[in-house]
Scaffold this active site. Sequence first.
Site, PDB file in Angstrom:
ATOM      1  N   ASP A  80      33.311  63.086  57.505  1.00 37.63           N
ATOM      2  CA  ASP A  80      33.753  61.731  57.809  1.00 37.63           C
ATOM      3  C   ASP A  80      34.959  61.369  56.960  1.00 37.63           C
ATOM      4  OD1 ASP A  80      32.233  61.748  55.490  1.00 37.63           O
ATOM      5  OD2 ASP A  80      31.144  59.911  55.939  1.00 37.63           O
ATOM      6  N   LYS A 136      41.659  60.384  51.785  1.00 38.74           N
ATOM      7  CA  LYS A 136      42.296  59.491  50.817  1.00 38.74           C
ATOM      8  C   LYS A 136      43.122  60.343  49.855  1.00 38.74           C
ATOM      9  CE  LYS A 136      38.540  56.105  50.575  1.00 38.74           C
ATOM     10  NZ  LYS A 136      37.578  55.482  49.643  1.00 38.74           N
ATOM     11  N   ASP A 174      37.263  62.084  49.720  1.00 37.40           N
ATOM     12  CA  ASP A 174      37.701  61.260  48.589  1.00 37.40           C
ATOM     13  C   ASP A 174      38.261  62.187  47.516  1.00 37.40           C
ATOM     14  OD1 ASP A 174      37.095  58.371  48.980  1.00 37.40           O
ATOM     15  OD2 ASP A 174      35.071  59.118  49.342  1.00 37.40           O
TER      16      ASP A 174
END
Length: 184
Positions: free
Chosen positions: A104, A135, A107
């Site tokens: 999904d 990100k 990070d």
Amino acid sequence: MDAQDMGRDLADVLIGEDDIRARLGEIAAQVDADYAGRDLLLVGVLKGAVMVMADFARALHGPAEMDWMAVSSYGSGTKSSGVVRILKDLDRDVTGRHVLIVEDIIDSGLTLSWLVANLRSRGAASVEVMALLRKPDAAKVTVDVKYVGFDIPNAFVVGYGLDFAERYRNLRVVGTLAEHVYSS
């Protein structure tokens, strides 16, 4: 759950449902071309990748098997323990298989880096990564991600499988929460 169903809890919609579906279709077309004639195994990372995996797999035109893993690098708090634990392992042997990890969000990349190495050590023919969200500003390690849906700012996001305290996974968009939701 639609964005309007969240009322004041949703601060901002970052990526809409139509944009998500369109981008997953584009990635699926590339995966179909890249894996034509190969035995593809999609490995979803629970729980967040459930929505991504479902819509992505339906967008593929070639056959693909699916399996699931749940891994954690967190203890009881919000800081990483530094140790990755397998909470639910694969049901299938990956030896000689072409594995595409479906995530999904990426990070820090720490857990994903460990997962890629783990699956390679099991004898997979290849291991690649597809993530709906990444990100770049949060990365602590470099992880080669072959397919990326969207790069987003380093903000806490919910929806499309991503949660806050197990809520909002069923939101059809990716958005940020209003501060009152998590500050109380």
